[in-house]
Design an enzyme around this catalytic site. Structure first.
Site, PDB file in Angstrom:
ATOM      1  N   LEU A 127       2.539 -52.226   9.799  1.00 33.77           N
ATOM      2  CA  LEU A 127       2.805 -52.427   8.373  1.00 33.77           C
ATOM      3  C   LEU A 127       1.511 -52.408   7.556  1.00 33.77           C
ATOM      4  CD1 LEU A 127       5.564 -55.185   8.231  1.00 33.77           C
ATOM      5  CD2 LEU A 127       5.812 -52.729   7.833  1.00 33.77           C
ATOM      6  N   GLY A 128       0.405 -52.391   8.245  1.00 32.65           N
ATOM      7  CA  GLY A 128      -0.871 -52.338   7.525  1.00 32.65           C
ATOM      8  C   GLY A 128      -1.472 -53.709   7.263  1.00 32.65           C
ATOM      9  N   LYS A 129      -1.398 -54.592   8.264  1.00 36.89           N
ATOM     10  CA  LYS A 129      -2.024 -55.915   8.111  1.00 36.89           C
ATOM     11  C   LYS A 129      -3.535 -55.780   7.931  1.00 36.89           C
ATOM     12  CE  LYS A 129      -0.849 -58.123  11.766  1.00 36.89           C
ATOM     13  NZ  LYS A 129       0.106 -57.791  12.720  1.00 36.89           N
ATOM     14  N   ILE A 148      -5.227 -53.325   6.539  1.00 32.77           N
ATOM     15  CA  ILE A 148      -5.552 -52.897   5.170  1.00 32.77           C
ATOM     16  C   ILE A 148      -5.307 -54.060   4.213  1.00 32.77           C
ATOM     17  CG2 ILE A 148      -4.980 -51.251   3.315  1.00 32.77           C
ATOM     18  CD1 ILE A 148      -6.024 -49.772   5.699  1.00 32.77           C
ATOM     19  N   ASP A 207      -9.160 -52.133  13.199  1.00 35.03           N
ATOM     20  CA  ASP A 207      -9.098 -52.885  11.943  1.00 35.03           C
ATOM     21  C   ASP A 207     -10.475 -53.395  11.513  1.00 35.03           C
ATOM     22  OD1 ASP A 207      -6.478 -52.641  11.076  1.00 35.03           O
ATOM     23  OD2 ASP A 207      -5.769 -54.175  12.459  1.00 35.03           O
ATOM     24  N   LYS A 244      17.202 -59.104   4.650  1.00 33.76           N
ATOM     25  CA  LYS A 244      17.500 -59.878   5.862  1.00 33.76           C
ATOM     26  C   LYS A 244      16.366 -59.876   6.897  1.00 33.76           C
ATOM     27  CE  LYS A 244      21.383 -61.364   6.455  1.00 33.76           C
ATOM     28  NZ  LYS A 244      21.852 -62.527   5.680  1.00 33.76           N
ATOM     29  N   CYS A 276     -21.113 -37.113  19.393  1.00 33.20           N
ATOM     30  CA  CYS A 276     -21.134 -37.612  20.760  1.00 33.20           C
ATOM     31  C   CYS A 276     -20.742 -36.507  21.750  1.00 33.20           C
ATOM     32  CB  CYS A 276     -20.287 -38.867  20.883  1.00 33.20           C
ATOM     33  SG  CYS A 276     -20.928 -39.957  22.166  1.00 33.20           S
ATOM     34  N   LEU A 277     -19.536 -36.487  22.303  1.00 32.90           N
ATOM     35  CA  LEU A 277     -19.169 -35.395  23.192  1.00 32.90           C
ATOM     36  C   LEU A 277     -19.294 -34.054  22.456  1.00 32.90           C
ATOM     37  CD1 LEU A 277     -18.105 -34.389  25.913  1.00 32.90           C
ATOM     38  CD2 LEU A 277     -15.792 -34.759  25.077  1.00 32.90           C
ATOM     39  N   HIS A 285     -22.399 -42.336  16.794  1.00 34.46           N
ATOM     40  CA  HIS A 285     -21.145 -42.246  16.030  1.00 34.46           C
ATOM     41  C   HIS A 285     -21.378 -42.609  14.559  1.00 34.46           C
ATOM     42  CE1 HIS A 285     -18.245 -41.708  19.352  1.00 34.46           C
ATOM     43  NE2 HIS A 285     -19.184 -42.324  20.052  1.00 34.46           N
ATOM     44  N   GLU A 306     -19.652 -41.983  12.034  1.00 37.44           N
ATOM     45  CA  GLU A 306     -18.415 -42.352  11.331  1.00 37.44           C
ATOM     46  C   GLU A 306     -18.220 -43.866  11.270  1.00 37.44           C
ATOM     47  OE1 GLU A 306     -18.655 -41.114  14.332  1.00 37.44           O
ATOM     48  OE2 GLU A 306     -17.039 -41.704  15.679  1.00 37.44           O
TER      49      GLU A 306
HETATM   50  N1  GLN Z   1     -18.023 -38.702  27.483  1.00 37.80           N
HETATM   51  C1  GLN Z   1     -19.305 -38.678  26.869  1.00 37.80           C
HETATM   52  C2  GLN Z   1     -20.219 -39.774  27.406  1.00 37.80           C
HETATM   53  O1  GLN Z   1     -19.758 -40.731  27.969  1.00 37.80           O
HETATM   54  C3  GLN Z   1     -19.194 -38.783  25.352  1.00 37.80           C
HETATM   55  C4  GLN Z   1     -18.628 -40.064  24.865  1.00 37.80           C
HETATM   56  C5  GLN Z   1     -18.178 -40.016  23.427  1.00 37.80           C
HETATM   57  O2  GLN Z   1     -17.910 -38.951  22.887  1.00 37.80           O
HETATM   58  N2  GLN Z   1     -18.050 -41.170  22.801  1.00 37.80           N
HETATM   59  O3  GLN Z   1     -21.412 -39.674  27.280  1.00 37.80           O
END
Ligand code: GLN
Length: 535
Positions: free
Chosen positions: A18-20, A22, A74, A191, A382-383, A507, A509
C-alpha cells in the site's frame, strides 16, 4: 540538553504494497520542512538477518547504507525524501532481534531465566526502536508486513508497550488501510478498513490517524462512516489517492492537513512549512520539456522493484535536465549480436544493470558492444561495468577468452575475486559493502560530472577489476578514471573516444536524492538528451 523525542508508528492493514514506505517518508519530509529533526526506522518481521541473501524477485532491491548494512528498499525512500543518510541503526529484522537475544542467552546473560518473546524479544525491539532517543525531535517507525500476520505480533506488542511507557502525548499511531472501489456496486467499501482496525485494537493499539489508500475520491459520508466504525476523529481519516508521481504524496498529505494534525496531536509547536523547493521539483517531473528513452538492460526486469533506486535516480536526473526519462525494460537474456541493432538502435542511452550470476551476462556484453561501436551513451553499474571491461578486453584488446571468474575461471579473468574474498564461506554480509572513497582523474567524464576530485560511493560486490590486465587494457584506450586513494582498486572506467561511456564498480543510484539527483545520472541523462535532440 537532549531532546524529548516523539514517536510515530506506521502500520499497514488489509493488504501489502500500500506504500507504507512512501507514507512514512512523506510524513518525515513534511515534519522536516517544518524545521524538526526527523529520522525513520524500519522493522521487518521476517527471519532473515537482512535481505542481502534474498532473491530480488522475492524482495526487490537490496538497499545499502554508507555503513554497509544491506537493508530494505524503503530505506532508500527515507534517504531520497529526507535527504539524509540512514545507517544500520535505522533498521532491524526479526532475525537480527532473535540472533542478538539468542547470542546473549548462550553467553549466560539471562542465567536462571526462561527467555521468552515477552519480555526478552520485545525488550530488544524496544531498545532498537529507541536507538535515536533524544537525538531527533521525531522518530518515525514503520512496521513491515500487514496487521494480523503472526510474524508482526512482537513488533506491535513492543510498540504498544512503548506507547504506554512514553505517554500518550509522545506517541502517535498511524494506520494505512485500503478502501476498495467495487465496480459492480459503484461504491467504495469500508469493511476491510474496519476489520483491519479491529485487529489492531485486539493488540491494544488504537490508531490516531487513518491513511486511506483509494483509487476514487473518498467523500465526506464515507469518511464519517470510517471514523465512526474505526473510532478515529473524522478529520484524521485522510484520503490517500493514487498519485501520478510518488513525490506528489507529501503535498497531497499537506493539502489534507496531515502535518497539522500530527503536530497538534504530538504537541509539536506549529512552525511554518516550507515546501517551495519540493513543489518546484514535482512540477519539473510532471511538466518536462523533453522526453528521452533509455534502455535498462537487466535480468530481473520482470520485477521492477529490483531496480527501484535506479528508476528513482532517473526521475531525479530527469527533473534536473527538464526531461522525462522513459525506461524501456530489456531482458538481457534476449539480446544476441544479431538482434542488438534492432533492439537498441532507437534508444537515446542504455544502462546495464547490476546483478549476480552468469544468466544474461552474454546478452549484456552484446548490448555493450553495440552501444560502444555505435556511439550510444552507456552507463554500466557494478556488474554492468564488469561486463563493459570484459567486452572491451574481448573485442578491442583482442583477449577472446576474457571473462569474470564469477562465470568462468581461466587465464583471462579480467574481473576477478578480490584477495580478501578468497575462501569466504558465509554468504551473508560478507561482500565489499558500504561507502568507500574514490579519487577521480582530472579531465575525465567522471570528473566533469562530479566536479570534484574526491568522492565516496557505496558498494555491494565480491569481484573487482583485475590489475594484471590494467596496463594492457589502458594501452588500448580504456581509461581508469576513478580509483581507490591507494590506486589499487579500479572504481570507474570510461572511453575517451565515445560520447558518454562510463562504467562504475559502485552503486551511484543509492545516493541519488530527490531534488538534487546524482551527478553521474544527471550527466548520463544529459548525454542521452543530446543524442535525442540530434535526431
Ligand atoms: N556479481 C558481481 C560481483 O559480485 C556484481 C555485483 C553487483 O552488480 N552488485 O562483483
Amino acid at each position: 540538553m537532549p531532546k524529548t523525542s516523539k514517536y510515530i508508528f506506521i502500520t499497514g492493514g488489509v493488504l501489502s504494497s500500500l506504500g507504507k514506505g512512501i507514507a512514512s517518508a512523506s510524513i518525515g519530509l513534511l515534519l522536516k520542512q517544518r524545521g524538526f529533526a526527523v529520522t525513520i526506522l524500519k522493522f521487518d518481521p521476517y527471519i532473515n538477518v537482512d535481505p542481502g541473501t534474498m532473491n530480488p524477485f522475492q524482495h526487490g532491491e537490496v538497499y545499502v547504507t554508507d555503513d554497509g548494512a544491506e537493508t530494505d528498499l524503503d530505506l532508500g525512500h527515507y534517504e531520497r525524501y529526507l535527504d539524509e543518510s540512514m545507517s544500520r541503526k535505522n533498521t532491524a529484522t526479526a532475525g537480527q532481534v532473535y540472533y542478538d537475544v539468542i547470542t546473549r542467552e548462550r553467553r549466560g546473560e539471562y542465567l536462571g531465566k526462561t527467555v521468552q518473546v515477552i519480555p526478552h524479544i520485545t525488550d530488544e525491539i524496544k531498545a532498537r526502536m529507541q536507538a535515536f532517543h533524544g537525538v531527533y525531535d521525531v522518530v518515525i517507525i514503520e512496521i513491515g508486513g500487514t496487521v494480523g500476520d503472526i510474524e508482526s505480533l512482537p513488533f506491535l506488542e513492543a510498540s504498544r508497550q512503548l506507547g504506554l511507557e512514553l505517554g500518550k502525548n509522545n506517541v502517535l499511531n498511524v494506520h494505512l488501510t485500503y478502501v476498495p472501489f467495487i465496480r459492480s456496486a459503484g461504491e467504495l467499501k469500508t469493511k476491510p478498513s474496519q476489520h483491519s482496525v479491529k485487529t489492531l485494537m485486539e493488540h491494544g493499539i488504537m490508531p490516531d490517524i487513518l491513511l486511506c489508500r483509494a483509487e476514487q475520491k473518498i467523500d465526506k459520508d464515507i469518511r464519517q462512516k470510517i471514523a465512526l466504525f474505526c473510532n478515529v476523529e473524522e478529520r484524521s481519516v485522510i484520503e490517500a489517492l493514487d498519485a501520478e508521481s510518488i513525490y506528489e504524496v507529501p503535498m497531497m498529505f499537506a493539502r489534507r492537513g496531515l502535518d497539522d494534525i500530527v503536530c497538534e496531536k504530538l504537541g509539536l509547536k506549529r512552525s511554518q512549512i516550507d515546501l517551495e523547493t519540493w513543489a518546484r521539483f514535482v512540477h519539473r517531473i510532471k511538466s518536462p520539456k523533453y522526453h528521452i528513452t533509455i534502455g535498462l538492460v537487466g535480468k530481473y526486469v520482470r520485477y521492477k522493484d529490483s531496480y527501484k533506486s535506479i528508476t528513482e535516480a532517473f526521475i531525479h536526473a530527469g527533473a534536473v535536465n527538464n526531461t522525462k526519462v522513459v525506461v524501456r525494460w530489456i531482458d538481457s537474456e534476449a539480446i544476441t549480436q544479431e538482434t542488438a541493432a534492432e533492439q537498441l538502435a532507437d534508444l537515446h542511452g542504455i544502462l546495464v544493470a547490476p546483478g549476480f550470476g552468469s544468466r544474461g551476462v552474454e546478452g549484456k556484453i552484446n548490448a555493450i558492444q553495440y552501444v560502444r561501436e555505435n556511439g550510444i551513451p552507456f552507463f554500466g553499474i557494478c556488474l554492468g561495468m564488469q561486463c563493459a571491461v570484459i567486452e572491451f578486453a574481448r573485442n578491442v584488446a583482442g583477449i577472446a577468452e576474457a571473462n569474470s571468474s564469477e562465470f568462468k575461471k581461466g587465464k583471462f579473468n579480467v574481473i576477478d575475486l578480490m584477495h580478501d574474498q578468497q575462501g569466504v564461506v558465509d554468504k551473508g554480509g560478507t561482500m565489499r559493502l558500504g561507502a568507500y572513497p574514490c579519487s577521480l582523474e582530472a579531465g575525465s567524464k567522471a570528473f566533469a560530472a562530479y566536479k570534484y576530485e574526491h568522492i565516496s560511493e557505496r558498494h555491494r560486490h565480491r569481484y573487482e577489476f583485475n590489475n594484471d590486465f590494467r596496463e594492457l587494457l589502458e594501452s588500448h584506450g580504456l581509461k581508469c578514471s576513478g580509483v581507490s586513494p591507494d590506486g589499487h582498486l579500479v572504481e570507474i572506467i570510461e572511453l575517451a573516444k565515445h560520447p558518454w561511456f562510463v562504467g562504475v564498480q559502485f552503486h551511484p543510484e543509492l545516493k541519488s536524492r530527490a531534488v538534487t539527483g546524482h551527478p553521474l545520472f544527471t550527466a548520463f541523462v544529459k548525454a542521452s538528451l543530446k543524442r535525442a535532440l540530434k535526431e
